[in-house]
Scaffold this motif. Sequence first.
Motif, PDB file in Angstrom:
ATOM      1  N   HIS A  25      38.841  28.551  28.484  1.00  0.00           N
ATOM      2  CA  HIS A  25      39.879  28.033  28.847  1.00  0.00           C
ATOM      3  C   HIS A  25      39.513  26.023  27.751  1.00  0.00           C
ATOM      4  O   HIS A  25      39.146  26.054  27.467  1.00  0.00           O
ATOM      5  CB  HIS A  25      39.529  26.985  30.185  1.00  0.00           C
ATOM      6  N   SER A  26      41.267  25.468  27.784  1.00  0.00           N
ATOM      7  CA  SER A  26      41.030  24.931  27.353  1.00  0.00           C
ATOM      8  C   SER A  26      41.044  23.177  27.733  1.00  0.00           C
ATOM      9  O   SER A  26      40.755  22.553  27.351  1.00  0.00           O
ATOM     10  CB  SER A  26      42.492  24.341  26.641  1.00  0.00           C
ATOM     11  N   SER A  27      40.351  23.772  28.984  1.00  0.00           N
ATOM     12  CA  SER A  27      40.448  22.878  29.891  1.00  0.00           C
ATOM     13  C   SER A  27      38.804  22.274  30.495  1.00  0.00           C
ATOM     14  O   SER A  27      38.393  21.626  31.214  1.00  0.00           O
ATOM     15  CB  SER A  27      41.164  22.826  31.514  1.00  0.00           C
ATOM     16  N   ILE A  28      38.561  22.421  29.376  1.00  0.00           N
ATOM     17  CA  ILE A  28      36.584  22.140  29.544  1.00  0.00           C
ATOM     18  C   ILE A  28      36.550  20.460  28.627  1.00  0.00           C
ATOM     19  O   ILE A  28      37.073  19.766  28.072  1.00  0.00           O
ATOM     20  CB  ILE A  28      35.527  22.775  28.224  1.00  0.00           C
ATOM     21  N   TYR A  82      27.038  20.886  27.430  1.00  0.00           N
ATOM     22  CA  TYR A  82      28.397  20.081  27.563  1.00  0.00           C
ATOM     23  C   TYR A  82      29.230  21.687  27.313  1.00  0.00           C
ATOM     24  O   TYR A  82      30.614  20.668  27.818  1.00  0.00           O
ATOM     25  CB  TYR A  82      28.250  19.660  25.954  1.00  0.00           C
ATOM     26  N   ILE A  83      29.174  22.174  27.579  1.00  0.00           N
ATOM     27  CA  ILE A  83      30.170  23.479  27.586  1.00  0.00           C
ATOM     28  C   ILE A  83      29.917  24.074  28.475  1.00  0.00           C
ATOM     29  O   ILE A  83      31.146  24.814  29.904  1.00  0.00           O
ATOM     30  CB  ILE A  83      30.711  24.248  26.727  1.00  0.00           C
ATOM     31  N   GLY A  84      28.407  24.895  28.975  1.00  0.00           N
ATOM     32  CA  GLY A  84      28.620  26.070  29.790  1.00  0.00           C
ATOM     33  C   GLY A  84      28.748  27.394  29.288  1.00  0.00           C
ATOM     34  O   GLY A  84      29.682  27.421  28.540  1.00  0.00           O
ATOM     35  N   ALA A 132      21.803  24.530  23.285  1.00  0.00           N
ATOM     36  CA  ALA A 132      20.920  24.405  23.512  1.00  0.00           C
ATOM     37  C   ALA A 132      22.044  22.727  24.287  1.00  0.00           C
ATOM     38  O   ALA A 132      22.725  22.395  25.390  1.00  0.00           O
ATOM     39  CB  ALA A 132      19.714  23.020  23.459  1.00  0.00           C
ATOM     40  N   GLN A 133      23.215  22.670  23.069  1.00  0.00           N
ATOM     41  CA  GLN A 133      24.610  21.535  23.060  1.00  0.00           C
ATOM     42  C   GLN A 133      25.227  22.622  23.869  1.00  0.00           C
ATOM     43  O   GLN A 133      26.278  21.600  24.732  1.00  0.00           O
ATOM     44  CB  GLN A 133      24.697  21.602  21.354  1.00  0.00           C
ATOM     45  N   ILE A 134      25.515  24.048  23.771  1.00  0.00           N
ATOM     46  CA  ILE A 134      26.571  24.291  24.762  1.00  0.00           C
ATOM     47  C   ILE A 134      26.281  24.513  26.221  1.00  0.00           C
ATOM     48  O   ILE A 134      26.757  24.177  26.641  1.00  0.00           O
ATOM     49  CB  ILE A 134      26.814  25.583  24.106  1.00  0.00           C
TER      50      ILE A 134
END
Length: 160
Positions: free
Chosen positions: A157-160, A85-87, A80-82
């Motif tokens: 990617h590092s641009s999250i 906040y991340i997708g 749920a956190q992923i």
Amino acid sequence: MNTVKHKIIEALTELGLTLPDAPKPGGSYVSVNVRGTVAYVAIQFPIQGDTYLYTGKFGKDLSIQDGYDAARLCALNTLAQIDKYIGFENILGLNHMDLYYQAAEGWDEGPLVANGASELFAYALDSAGIHSRAILGVQSLPRNFSVGITTSFTLIHSSI
């Protein structure tokens, strides 16, 4: 809904589970911290809504099956956190999981408890859910939770 999330929701549904709302942090920290291409998810406990579940010590108050179910709920909260906040479409995979548990003296079935989370991650995320892990018995956990897990994920990617 994107294809990756759809597959994860479908896998959870096959297990009779649904993706919960992400629990809020219990203190002065963030639920997910991204550094470069790694996302660190703060410790997740067996919380459902505002209800604390599976409190107590294994071998005294709780069974191995309770532990398995508690760890699985922690994994659901991690997902749920992923999602929040991340997708799911932005993760390459789960790197590592630390599982902390509290138990009566002499109880030593932590790996069976950890399987509740490990098996859920592997099923829901497929090959992206295969991970390394550490299992640590501790004297106590906040709110008398029986178990908690922390995880790290590699991002595409590092641009999250």
